[in-house]
Design a protein around this motif. Structure first.
Motif, PDB file in Angstrom:
ATOM      1  N   MET A   1      57.158  18.807  25.751  1.00 33.69           N
ATOM      2  CA  MET A   1      56.929  18.170  26.875  1.00 33.69           C
ATOM      3  C   MET A   1      58.204  17.130  26.982  1.00 33.69           C
ATOM      4  SD  MET A   1      54.793  17.670  29.379  1.00 33.69           S
ATOM      5  CE  MET A   1      54.284  16.651  31.018  1.00 33.69           C
ATOM      6  N   LEU A   2      58.889  17.171  28.305  1.00 34.69           N
ATOM      7  CA  LEU A   2      59.938  16.300  28.738  1.00 34.69           C
ATOM      8  C   LEU A   2      59.279  14.899  28.996  1.00 34.69           C
ATOM      9  CD1 LEU A   2      62.188  18.835  30.569  1.00 34.69           C
ATOM     10  CD2 LEU A   2      62.248  18.157  28.341  1.00 34.69           C
ATOM     11  N   ASP A   3      59.291  14.175  28.292  1.00 32.59           N
ATOM     12  CA  ASP A   3      58.453  12.877  28.186  1.00 32.59           C
ATOM     13  C   ASP A   3      59.423  11.896  29.195  1.00 32.59           C
ATOM     14  OD1 ASP A   3      56.617  13.500  26.695  1.00 32.59           O
ATOM     15  OD2 ASP A   3      57.628  12.538  24.999  1.00 32.59           O
ATOM     16  N   SER A   4      60.663  12.188  29.331  1.00 36.64           N
ATOM     17  CA  SER A   4      61.493  11.112  30.094  1.00 36.64           C
ATOM     18  C   SER A   4      61.756  11.688  31.707  1.00 36.64           C
ATOM     19  CB  SER A   4      63.196  11.315  29.530  1.00 36.64           C
ATOM     20  OG  SER A   4      63.517  12.810  29.637  1.00 36.64           O
ATOM     21  N   VAL A   5      61.203  12.832  31.969  1.00 35.95           N
ATOM     22  CA  VAL A   5      61.279  13.435  33.415  1.00 35.95           C
ATOM     23  C   VAL A   5      60.002  12.914  33.910  1.00 35.95           C
ATOM     24  CG1 VAL A   5      61.054  15.628  34.720  1.00 35.95           C
ATOM     25  CG2 VAL A   5      62.358  15.602  32.680  1.00 35.95           C
ATOM     26  N   LEU A   6      60.188  12.083  35.123  1.00 35.48           N
ATOM     27  CA  LEU A   6      59.172  11.853  35.971  1.00 35.48           C
ATOM     28  C   LEU A   6      58.890  12.477  37.276  1.00 35.48           C
ATOM     29  CD1 LEU A   6      59.946   7.827  35.715  1.00 35.48           C
ATOM     30  CD2 LEU A   6      58.441   9.082  34.514  1.00 35.48           C
ATOM     31  N   GLY A   7      57.913  12.662  37.713  1.00 40.10           N
ATOM     32  CA  GLY A   7      57.652  13.599  38.903  1.00 40.10           C
ATOM     33  C   GLY A   7      57.780  12.848  40.125  1.00 40.10           C
ATOM     34  N   GLY A   8      57.174  13.465  41.212  1.00 40.41           N
ATOM     35  CA  GLY A   8      57.092  12.756  42.680  1.00 40.41           C
ATOM     36  C   GLY A   8      58.516  12.834  43.416  1.00 40.41           C
ATOM     37  N   PRO A   9      58.365  11.996  44.401  1.00 39.21           N
ATOM     38  CA  PRO A   9      59.503  12.207  45.284  1.00 39.21           C
ATOM     39  C   PRO A   9      60.934  11.856  44.877  1.00 39.21           C
ATOM     40  CG  PRO A   9      57.918  10.901  46.234  1.00 39.21           C
ATOM     41  CD  PRO A   9      57.309  11.131  44.845  1.00 39.21           C
ATOM     42  N   ASP A  10      60.917  11.147  43.645  1.00 37.57           N
ATOM     43  CA  ASP A  10      62.137  10.619  43.009  1.00 37.57           C
ATOM     44  C   ASP A  10      62.785  11.733  42.313  1.00 37.57           C
ATOM     45  OD1 ASP A  10      62.117   8.100  44.695  1.00 37.57           O
ATOM     46  OD2 ASP A  10      60.900   7.128  42.964  1.00 37.57           O
ATOM     47  N   LEU A  11      61.965  12.776  42.023  1.00 34.00           N
ATOM     48  CA  LEU A  11      62.617  13.962  41.138  1.00 34.00           C
ATOM     49  C   LEU A  11      63.711  14.528  41.692  1.00 34.00           C
ATOM     50  CD1 LEU A  11      61.526  15.211  38.357  1.00 34.00           C
ATOM     51  CD2 LEU A  11      60.412  17.162  40.093  1.00 34.00           C
ATOM     52  N   PRO A  12      64.701  14.642  40.968  1.00 36.78           N
ATOM     53  CA  PRO A  12      65.956  15.289  41.543  1.00 36.78           C
ATOM     54  C   PRO A  12      65.659  16.759  42.250  1.00 36.78           C
ATOM     55  CG  PRO A  12      66.554  14.507  39.357  1.00 36.78           C
ATOM     56  CD  PRO A  12      64.957  14.242  39.649  1.00 36.78           C
ATOM     57  N   GLN A  13      66.183  16.919  43.565  1.00 33.94           N
ATOM     58  CA  GLN A  13      65.910  17.801  44.382  1.00 33.94           C
ATOM     59  C   GLN A  13      66.880  19.063  44.317  1.00 33.94           C
ATOM     60  OE1 GLN A  13      62.591  17.994  46.182  1.00 33.94           O
ATOM     61  NE2 GLN A  13      62.522  16.678  44.426  1.00 33.94           N
ATOM     62  N   GLU A  14      66.862  19.855  43.112  1.00 39.83           N
ATOM     63  CA  GLU A  14      67.815  20.654  42.880  1.00 39.83           C
ATOM     64  C   GLU A  14      67.200  22.067  42.253  1.00 39.83           C
ATOM     65  OE1 GLU A  14      70.476  19.056  40.067  1.00 39.83           O
ATOM     66  OE2 GLU A  14      69.069  18.326  38.817  1.00 39.83           O
ATOM     67  N   ARG A  15      67.763  23.120  42.377  1.00 38.49           N
ATOM     68  CA  ARG A  15      67.564  24.253  41.591  1.00 38.49           C
ATOM     69  C   ARG A  15      68.641  24.187  40.466  1.00 38.49           C
ATOM     70  NH1 ARG A  15      69.324  29.862  41.797  1.00 38.49           N
ATOM     71  NH2 ARG A  15      70.715  29.374  43.691  1.00 38.49           N
ATOM     72  N   LYS A  16      67.921  24.244  38.963  1.00 30.63           N
ATOM     73  CA  LYS A  16      69.035  24.285  38.081  1.00 30.63           C
ATOM     74  C   LYS A  16      68.094  24.904  36.678  1.00 30.63           C
ATOM     75  CE  LYS A  16      69.075  20.650  35.272  1.00 30.63           C
ATOM     76  NZ  LYS A  16      69.273  18.876  34.952  1.00 30.63           N
ATOM     77  N   LEU A  17      68.949  26.090  36.178  1.00 29.52           N
ATOM     78  CA  LEU A  17      68.511  26.951  35.152  1.00 29.52           C
ATOM     79  C   LEU A  17      69.399  26.670  33.906  1.00 29.52           C
ATOM     80  CD1 LEU A  17      67.732  30.207  36.796  1.00 29.52           C
ATOM     81  CD2 LEU A  17      66.162  28.456  36.274  1.00 29.52           C
ATOM     82  N   VAL A  18      68.744  25.828  32.705  1.00 34.08           N
ATOM     83  CA  VAL A  18      69.423  25.561  31.597  1.00 34.08           C
ATOM     84  C   VAL A  18      69.060  26.404  30.362  1.00 34.08           C
ATOM     85  CG1 VAL A  18      69.667  23.331  32.309  1.00 34.08           C
ATOM     86  CG2 VAL A  18      67.463  23.815  30.958  1.00 34.08           C
ATOM     87  N   THR A  19      68.029  27.257  30.630  1.00 35.85           N
ATOM     88  CA  THR A  19      67.603  28.346  29.560  1.00 35.85           C
ATOM     89  C   THR A  19      67.346  29.639  30.193  1.00 35.85           C
ATOM     90  OG1 THR A  19      65.068  27.991  29.480  1.00 35.85           O
ATOM     91  CG2 THR A  19      66.583  26.332  28.369  1.00 35.85           C
ATOM     92  N   ALA A  20      67.145  30.685  29.304  1.00 31.44           N
ATOM     93  CA  ALA A  20      66.442  31.784  29.671  1.00 31.44           C
ATOM     94  C   ALA A  20      65.326  31.664  30.308  1.00 31.44           C
ATOM     95  CB  ALA A  20      66.318  32.937  28.784  1.00 31.44           C
ATOM     96  N   ILE A  21      64.528  32.386  31.372  1.00 34.63           N
ATOM     97  CA  ILE A  21      63.444  32.143  31.990  1.00 34.63           C
ATOM     98  C   ILE A  21      62.236  33.321  31.300  1.00 34.63           C
ATOM     99  CG2 ILE A  21      61.882  31.998  33.942  1.00 34.63           C
ATOM    100  CD1 ILE A  21      64.097  29.879  33.622  1.00 34.63           C
ATOM    101  N   PRO A  22      61.627  32.989  30.516  1.00 30.94           N
ATOM    102  CA  PRO A  22      60.951  31.561  30.159  1.00 30.94           C
ATOM    103  C   PRO A  22      61.759  30.921  29.116  1.00 30.94           C
ATOM    104  CG  PRO A  22      59.264  33.212  29.242  1.00 30.94           C
ATOM    105  CD  PRO A  22      60.168  34.024  30.264  1.00 30.94           C
ATOM    106  N   GLY A  23      61.608  29.688  28.932  1.00 27.13           N
ATOM    107  CA  GLY A  23      62.536  29.189  27.717  1.00 27.13           C
ATOM    108  C   GLY A  23      61.636  28.761  26.718  1.00 27.13           C
ATOM    109  N   PRO A  24      62.411  28.565  25.367  1.00 28.85           N
ATOM    110  CA  PRO A  24      61.563  28.330  24.387  1.00 28.85           C
ATOM    111  C   PRO A  24      60.223  27.498  24.134  1.00 28.85           C
ATOM    112  CG  PRO A  24      63.747  27.125  24.267  1.00 28.85           C
ATOM    113  CD  PRO A  24      63.702  27.900  25.262  1.00 28.85           C
TER     114      PRO A  24
END
Length: 450
Positions: A1-24
């Motif tokens: 789990m990405l504990d540092s990622v906060l949800g809600g309206p303040d989440l960066p609004q972007e499409r970004k792929l950093v791993t293969a889909i699905p990731g590990p």
């Protein structure tokens, strides 16, 4: 789990792929799921969520996807919306449960008052709260039966009303919803839906002929004096976002009124701002006797409602309606937050604007391909039905391939349709225009790759 990622309206609004889909991390969770969760519970996406908000969902590997599904029309006001979080947090600090049947509380009454106020019609209304859309529809039928002292329920082809015994019986599609789960509930009858794109004699004849067949079924085969209610989705959801032929629903509602039949609008997927109105039935000026809502009502918390005429809603005997968790106070607080978000954010207007963007971009895509048979829907509830070129034969494989392409390229989509050949779009009303257009650009590339 990405504990540092906060949800809600303040989440960066972007499409970004950093791993293969699905990731590990998603792959690891899929392994744990396989060992712990029954195989019948499937998921359309192979990624696991860590945070969500605005118009994106971030998975456990840090990939950010554009969300065109809203948890199947649930997070209409956005995921972890500020007013929803604020109201639910405050309620959690007060109490989580007492059971409204044992020790009632104000938030339940507030939600009922709000729904009574926005439901169509100037008649006196009542609202009862439940947990799911299936429960709401089951109870709508109970109210109709006790108010009319009649047993029969009439539904339509392509309908989806739920997965409980009664609502599964009311649902049209066999796989995956009914196969192997019978026998089904009695006294459920099915009429043709006025489906313009697939009506045999053409869309110009659809409303009149479908209504004629419906009336003949009720009057001649069932007997109108045996019918408690007619239940219909103003826009069919799982059936493929079918917008009934213009005038059909009005004719059905008038028919029901003339014969003392309760007209029930299943607004589980269409209701609470999704189509650019509070309820989809408003687009045709229809005033249902009962309206069932759920999905978008509480911003992701389980809450559903039946809102309707006071004389029908008051017909059930004391203690005949209810449930341990029905109208949970935290879910009620969430619903009040949803109302705040819709009104303060002018989300009814926003839903209309999203619909215009979706329709414009899909029509542009359709101009470059010969497999889009029809684009339809209202507001932020739009679909494209795919067919083999030059025919109306459902093209299910193309839908599956496009969904995979979108998922692999950072866009989460949903499919639908009796024949599995419909791409449906239910973005949160908080999605930014540029993000929505970017997602449709990915879809455009997907069509080009077919």
């Amino acid at each position: 789990m990405l504990d540092s990622v906060l949800g809600g309206p303040d989440l960066p609004q972007e499409r970004k792929l950093v791993t293969a889909i699905p990731g590990p991390r998603s792959i690891a969770l899929a392994g744990r799921r396989h060992a712990a969760v029954p195989a019948g519970l499937t998921s359309s996406a192979g990624v696991y969520a860590a945070a969500a908000g605005g118009g994106v969902i971030v998975d456990v590997d840090g990939n950010s996807f554009i969300d065109l599904g809203s948890g199947i029309a649930v997070t209409t006001v956005g995921n972890a919306a500020r007013q929803v979080v604020a109201r639910t947090s405050a309620q959690l600090n007060q109490f989580t449960h007492t059971c409204f049947l044992a020790t009632p509380y104000e938030p339940y009454i507030e939600v009922a008052e709000r729904l009574n106020g926005i439901a169509p019609g100037d008649h006196e209304k009542r609202t009862a709260l439940f947990n799911t859309g299936s429960e709401a529809l089951e109870n709508a039928v109970k109210y109709a039966r006790v108010a009319t002292n009649r047993p029969a329920v009439v539904v339509f082809d392509h309908a989806f009303h739920g997965r409980s015994l009664l609502t599964m019986s009311m649902t049209a599609k066999n796989l995956p919803y009914k196969h192997g789960f019978g026998p089904f509930a009695p006294e459920v009858y099915r009429a043709p839906m006025a489906y313009p794109y697939r009506w045999p004699s053409g869309p110009e004849n659809c409303a009149a002929e479908a209504f004629s067949q419906f009336a003949q079924l009720v009057d001649s085969q069932i007997g109108s004096d045996a019918v408690a209610c007619v239940v219909v989705e103003p826009i069919q959801g799982e059936g493929g976002f079918i917008v009934p032929a213009e005038g059909f629903l009005t004719k059905v509602a008038d028919f029901c009124r003339d014969r003392g039949i309760v007209f029930v609008a299943d607004e589980v997927q269409t209701g609470i701002a999704r189509t650019g109105a509070w309820f989809a039935c408003e687009h045709e000026g229809i005033v249902p006797d009962l309206i069932a809502t759920a999905k978008g009502l509480a911003g992701g918390l389980p809450l559903a409602a039946v809102t309707g005429r006071a004389d029908i809603m008051d017909a059930a005997h004391p203690g005949g309606i209810g449930g341990t968790y029905s109208g949970n106070p935290v879910a009620c607080a969430a619903a009040l937050g949803v109302f705040d978000e819709i009104e303060n954010g002018q989300l009814l207007t926003r839903a209309q604007a999203i619909g215009e963007i979706l329709t414009r971009e899909l029509k542009d895509i359709a101009a470059s391909t010969d497999i889009i048979g029809e684009i339809r829907g209202r507001g932020a509830m739009i679909a494209a039905e795919l067919v083999f070129p030059g025919t109306r034969t459902p093209h299910r494989d193309a839908v599956a391939e496009l969904a995979r392409y979108c998922h692999n390229n950072g866009v989460l989509t949903l499919t639908a349709g009796t024949f599995g050949n419909v791409l449906r779009f239910l973005p949160p009303l908080t999605i930014a225009d540029n993000l929505l257009i970017e997602a449709l650009g990915v879809l455009r590339d997907g069509f080009a790759s077919l």
